[in-house]
Design a protein around this motif. Structure first.
Motif, PDB file in Angstrom:
ATOM      1  N   GLU A 174     -11.604 -24.990 -12.739  1.00 24.60           N
ATOM      2  CA  GLU A 174     -11.719 -24.534 -11.358  1.00 24.60           C
ATOM      3  C   GLU A 174     -12.462 -23.214 -11.244  1.00 24.60           C
ATOM      4  O   GLU A 174     -12.779 -22.765 -10.141  1.00 24.60           O
ATOM      5  N   ASP A 175     -12.734 -22.588 -12.393  1.00 24.55           N
ATOM      6  CA  ASP A 175     -13.373 -21.281 -12.423  1.00 24.55           C
ATOM      7  C   ASP A 175     -14.536 -21.273 -13.406  1.00 24.55           C
ATOM      8  O   ASP A 175     -14.606 -22.086 -14.333  1.00 24.55           O
ATOM      9  N   ASP A 176     -15.431 -20.324 -13.211  1.00 22.83           N
ATOM     10  CA  ASP A 176     -16.453 -20.005 -14.206  1.00 22.83           C
ATOM     11  C   ASP A 176     -15.873 -18.877 -15.057  1.00 22.83           C
ATOM     12  O   ASP A 176     -15.785 -17.735 -14.610  1.00 22.83           O
ATOM     13  N   ASN A 177     -15.441 -19.188 -16.285  1.00 24.79           N
ATOM     14  CA  ASN A 177     -14.750 -18.236 -17.149  1.00 24.79           C
ATOM     15  C   ASN A 177     -15.687 -17.659 -18.201  1.00 24.79           C
ATOM     16  O   ASN A 177     -16.483 -18.383 -18.801  1.00 24.79           O
ATOM     17  N   SER A 178     -15.566 -16.366 -18.448  1.00 20.98           N
ATOM     18  CA  SER A 178     -16.352 -15.721 -19.499  1.00 20.98           C
ATOM     19  C   SER A 178     -15.548 -14.600 -20.129  1.00 20.98           C
ATOM     20  O   SER A 178     -14.752 -13.934 -19.453  1.00 20.98           O
ATOM     21  N   ILE A 179     -15.706 -14.396 -21.430  1.00 19.72           N
ATOM     22  CA  ILE A 179     -14.991 -13.338 -22.138  1.00 19.72           C
ATOM     23  C   ILE A 179     -15.764 -12.030 -21.995  1.00 19.72           C
ATOM     24  O   ILE A 179     -16.931 -11.936 -22.372  1.00 19.72           O
ATOM     25  N   VAL A 180     -15.109 -11.027 -21.439  1.00 17.59           N
ATOM     26  CA  VAL A 180     -15.705  -9.709 -21.244  1.00 17.59           C
ATOM     27  C   VAL A 180     -15.528  -8.858 -22.495  1.00 17.59           C
ATOM     28  O   VAL A 180     -16.423  -8.119 -22.900  1.00 17.59           O
ATOM     29  N   ASP A 181     -14.354  -8.974 -23.126  1.00 14.10           N
ATOM     30  CA  ASP A 181     -14.025  -8.202 -24.325  1.00 14.10           C
ATOM     31  C   ASP A 181     -13.108  -9.049 -25.195  1.00 14.10           C
ATOM     32  O   ASP A 181     -12.006  -9.397 -24.773  1.00 14.10           O
ATOM     33  N   GLY A 182     -13.569  -9.391 -26.404  1.00 13.05           N
ATOM     34  CA  GLY A 182     -12.774 -10.220 -27.300  1.00 13.05           C
ATOM     35  C   GLY A 182     -11.730  -9.456 -28.077  1.00 13.05           C
ATOM     36  O   GLY A 182     -10.900 -10.067 -28.772  1.00 13.05           O
ATOM     37  N   ASN A 183     -11.718  -8.126 -27.972  1.00  8.35           N
ATOM     38  CA  ASN A 183     -10.750  -7.304 -28.709  1.00  8.35           C
ATOM     39  C   ASN A 183     -10.181  -6.209 -27.811  1.00  8.35           C
ATOM     40  O   ASN A 183     -10.112  -5.047 -28.200  1.00  8.35           O
ATOM     41  N   ALA A 184      -9.747  -6.600 -26.636  1.00 11.72           N
ATOM     42  CA  ALA A 184      -9.209  -5.632 -25.684  1.00 11.72           C
ATOM     43  C   ALA A 184      -7.788  -5.235 -26.053  1.00 11.72           C
ATOM     44  O   ALA A 184      -7.014  -6.042 -26.557  1.00 11.72           O
ATOM     45  N   LYS A 185      -7.452  -3.978 -25.801  1.00 13.96           N
ATOM     46  CA  LYS A 185      -6.105  -3.465 -26.014  1.00 13.96           C
ATOM     47  C   LYS A 185      -5.540  -3.013 -24.671  1.00 13.96           C
ATOM     48  O   LYS A 185      -6.236  -2.420 -23.849  1.00 13.96           O
ATOM     49  N   ILE A 186      -4.259  -3.306 -24.456  1.00 10.80           N
ATOM     50  CA  ILE A 186      -3.621  -2.887 -23.210  1.00 10.80           C
ATOM     51  C   ILE A 186      -2.132  -2.706 -23.452  1.00 10.80           C
ATOM     52  O   ILE A 186      -1.542  -3.398 -24.289  1.00 10.80           O
ATOM     53  N   THR A 187      -1.537  -1.759 -22.737  1.00 14.27           N
ATOM     54  CA  THR A 187      -0.092  -1.514 -22.814  1.00 14.27           C
ATOM     55  C   THR A 187       0.513  -1.740 -21.443  1.00 14.27           C
ATOM     56  O   THR A 187       0.085  -1.142 -20.456  1.00 14.27           O
ATOM     57  N   ILE A 188       1.510  -2.631 -21.391  1.00 13.79           N
ATOM     58  CA  ILE A 188       2.200  -2.964 -20.144  1.00 13.79           C
ATOM     59  C   ILE A 188       3.688  -2.700 -20.322  1.00 13.79           C
ATOM     60  O   ILE A 188       4.319  -3.254 -21.221  1.00 13.79           O
ATOM     61  N   ASN A 189       4.237  -1.829 -19.482  1.00 15.42           N
ATOM     62  CA  ASN A 189       5.674  -1.545 -19.514  1.00 15.42           C
ATOM     63  C   ASN A 189       6.144  -1.145 -20.919  1.00 15.42           C
ATOM     64  O   ASN A 189       7.220  -1.544 -21.366  1.00 15.42           O
ATOM     65  N   GLY A 190       5.311  -0.386 -21.616  1.00 14.50           N
ATOM     66  CA  GLY A 190       5.654   0.094 -22.954  1.00 14.50           C
ATOM     67  C   GLY A 190       5.348  -0.869 -24.085  1.00 14.50           C
ATOM     68  O   GLY A 190       5.558  -0.542 -25.253  1.00 14.50           O
ATOM     69  N   ASN A 191       4.847  -2.060 -23.770  1.00 18.41           N
ATOM     70  CA  ASN A 191       4.520  -3.066 -24.778  1.00 18.41           C
ATOM     71  C   ASN A 191       3.017  -3.133 -24.985  1.00 18.41           C
ATOM     72  O   ASN A 191       2.255  -3.308 -24.023  1.00 18.41           O
ATOM     73  N   ALA A 192       2.576  -2.993 -26.252  1.00 15.63           N
ATOM     74  CA  ALA A 192       1.154  -3.006 -26.574  1.00 15.63           C
ATOM     75  C   ALA A 192       0.703  -4.425 -26.907  1.00 15.63           C
ATOM     76  O   ALA A 192       1.391  -5.150 -27.624  1.00 15.63           O
ATOM     77  N   TYR A 193      -0.452  -4.813 -26.377  1.00  8.37           N
ATOM     78  CA  TYR A 193      -0.973  -6.158 -26.590  1.00  8.37           C
ATOM     79  C   TYR A 193      -2.420  -6.104 -27.063  1.00  8.37           C
ATOM     80  O   TYR A 193      -3.207  -5.267 -26.613  1.00  8.37           O
ATOM     81  N   SER A 194      -2.752  -7.029 -27.955  1.00 10.39           N
ATOM     82  CA  SER A 194      -4.132  -7.287 -28.339  1.00 10.39           C
ATOM     83  C   SER A 194      -4.568  -8.518 -27.560  1.00 10.39           C
ATOM     84  O   SER A 194      -3.920  -9.563 -27.634  1.00 10.39           O
ATOM     85  N   CYS A 195      -5.668  -8.407 -26.819  1.00 13.09           N
ATOM     86  CA  CYS A 195      -5.993  -9.431 -25.826  1.00 13.09           C
ATOM     87  C   CYS A 195      -7.458  -9.872 -25.850  1.00 13.09           C
ATOM     88  O   CYS A 195      -8.328  -9.188 -26.386  1.00 13.09           O
ATOM     89  N   TRP A 196      -7.666 -11.032 -25.225  1.00 12.08           N
ATOM     90  CA  TRP A 196      -8.980 -11.405 -24.735  1.00 12.08           C
ATOM     91  C   TRP A 196      -9.031 -10.961 -23.282  1.00 12.08           C
ATOM     92  O   TRP A 196      -8.164 -11.315 -22.481  1.00 12.08           O
ATOM     93  N   LYS A 197     -10.055 -10.204 -22.916  1.00  8.83           N
ATOM     94  CA  LYS A 197     -10.253  -9.844 -21.513  1.00  8.83           C
ATOM     95  C   LYS A 197     -11.265 -10.823 -20.928  1.00  8.83           C
ATOM     96  O   LYS A 197     -12.377 -10.972 -21.438  1.00  8.83           O
ATOM     97  N   MET A 198     -10.867 -11.526 -19.854  1.00  6.18           N
ATOM     98  CA  MET A 198     -11.672 -12.606 -19.313  1.00  6.18           C
ATOM     99  C   MET A 198     -11.980 -12.386 -17.835  1.00  6.18           C
ATOM    100  O   MET A 198     -11.133 -11.906 -17.086  1.00  6.18           O
ATOM    101  N   LYS A 199     -13.203 -12.741 -17.444  1.00  5.78           N
ATOM    102  CA  LYS A 199     -13.577 -12.744 -16.035  1.00  5.78           C
ATOM    103  C   LYS A 199     -13.610 -14.186 -15.547  1.00  5.78           C
ATOM    104  O   LYS A 199     -14.202 -15.061 -16.190  1.00  5.78           O
ATOM    105  N   SER A 200     -12.991 -14.446 -14.402  1.00  9.00           N
ATOM    106  CA  SER A 200     -12.925 -15.790 -13.839  1.00  9.00           C
ATOM    107  C   SER A 200     -13.404 -15.757 -12.390  1.00  9.00           C
ATOM    108  O   SER A 200     -12.826 -15.049 -11.558  1.00  9.00           O
ATOM    109  N   VAL A 201     -14.450 -16.532 -12.113  1.00  8.87           N
ATOM    110  CA  VAL A 201     -15.023 -16.610 -10.769  1.00  8.87           C
ATOM    111  C   VAL A 201     -14.751 -18.004 -10.216  1.00  8.87           C
ATOM    112  O   VAL A 201     -15.243 -18.998 -10.773  1.00  8.87           O
TER     113      VAL A 201
END
Length: 274
Positions: A140-167
């Motif tokens: 349903e979307d045009d998906n693309s990976i913006v960053d294949g090694n993104a890091k983010i911390t949510i509510n004190g929890n650190a995650y290694s992520c794929w950052k994706m753009k969806s149109v």
């Protein structure tokens, strides 16, 4: 669209076992139904908080079924406060077409189908929309990976992520122009989503505050998003969703997923539910 089982529990569930490479493969893993319980029920607490800090809690009982050819059905029964008590919502997933959604309003004593044009509206007076109560298919979307090694911390929890753009292919069916999502590489769950308008202004955010591995009655383990928050950056309002009293893989009656139930609220009782 994939139905979000348990108002936020199939939303709240994801699949494991695939080694995703492309953006579409990552999105498909999250949409995969293999790890979703055949049946589930729970209590969902939605807490609305305005920009001044004033809050109101909504209690919903949710029932989910996934045994009809792998398609997901979900029913929501609003229990409190009095302003929404008796409201019921039914979502029935369809193969290769938009799911059917119905709402029963007690003050009108009638149910009606929710058209696609209204699915951008508030779900029960919260910052979640009817669209938020579904998981979008990867096609349903045009998906693309913006960053294949993104890091983010949510509510004190650190995650290694794929950052994706969806149109979205059909922007008229959603309330945003595009979204950015951080998919946790361990669970494939999006731990943060940012929604943008056509002028690249961020208008809404979603964050997963707590992921927990839980077991169904059969012993199968599922990843569950126990707590989530959606923040409306335009109004300053937010809604925190918390799942409690959940049971997976215990059979419940198919009567919950019918037009009769949405009008009458009558179906065989479930152990633990009054």
């Amino acid at each position: 669209m994939k139905i979000k089982v348990f108002a936020i529990v199939s939303v709240l569930l994801a699949s494991f076992g695939l080694s995703a490479q492309s953006a579409n493969e990552i999105a498909k893993v999250f949409c995969d139904l293999d790890r979703v319980p055949d049946y589930n029920y729970s209590t969902l607490i939605l807490e609305n908080i305005n920009k001044n800090g004033k809050s109101e809690k909504i209690e919903i009982w949710q029932y989910g079924s996934g045994v009809d050819n792998g398609l997901k059905n979900v029913a929501f029964d609003f229990k409190a406060p009095a302003s929404v008590k008796g409201m019921r919502v039914l979502q029935l997933e369809k193969l290769k077409k938009a799911d059917d959604r119905y709402v029963y309003m007690p003050e009108l004593r009638q149910s009606r189908r929710i058209p696609m044009t209204e699915r951008t509206k508030s779900f029960g007076g919260t910052e979640f929309t009817y669209n938020d109560m579904t998981i979008r298919n990867e096609d349903e979307d045009d998906n693309s990976i913006v960053d294949g090694n993104a890091k983010i911390t949510i509510n004190g929890n650190a995650y290694s992520c794929w950052k994706m753009k969806s149109v979205p292919h059909k922007k008229s069916e959603v309330e945003y122009s595009y979204r950015l999502s951080w998919f946790d590489k361990k669970t494939y769950i999006p731990v943060r989503i940012e929604y943008y308008d056509a002028k690249d202004k961020m208008i809404k955010t979603y964050e997963c505050l707590k992921i927990e591995m839980v077991k169904g009655v059969t012993g199968i383990e599922y990843p569950l998003r126990r707590s989530n928050v959606i923040t409306n950056l335009v109004t300053g309002r937010k809604t925190i969703a918390t799942v409690k009293d959940f049971v997976f893989d215990e059979k419940i009656s198919d009567a919950y997923f019918t037009q009769n139930w949405i009008v009458t609220g009558k179906a065989p009782k479930i152990k633990g539910k009054k």
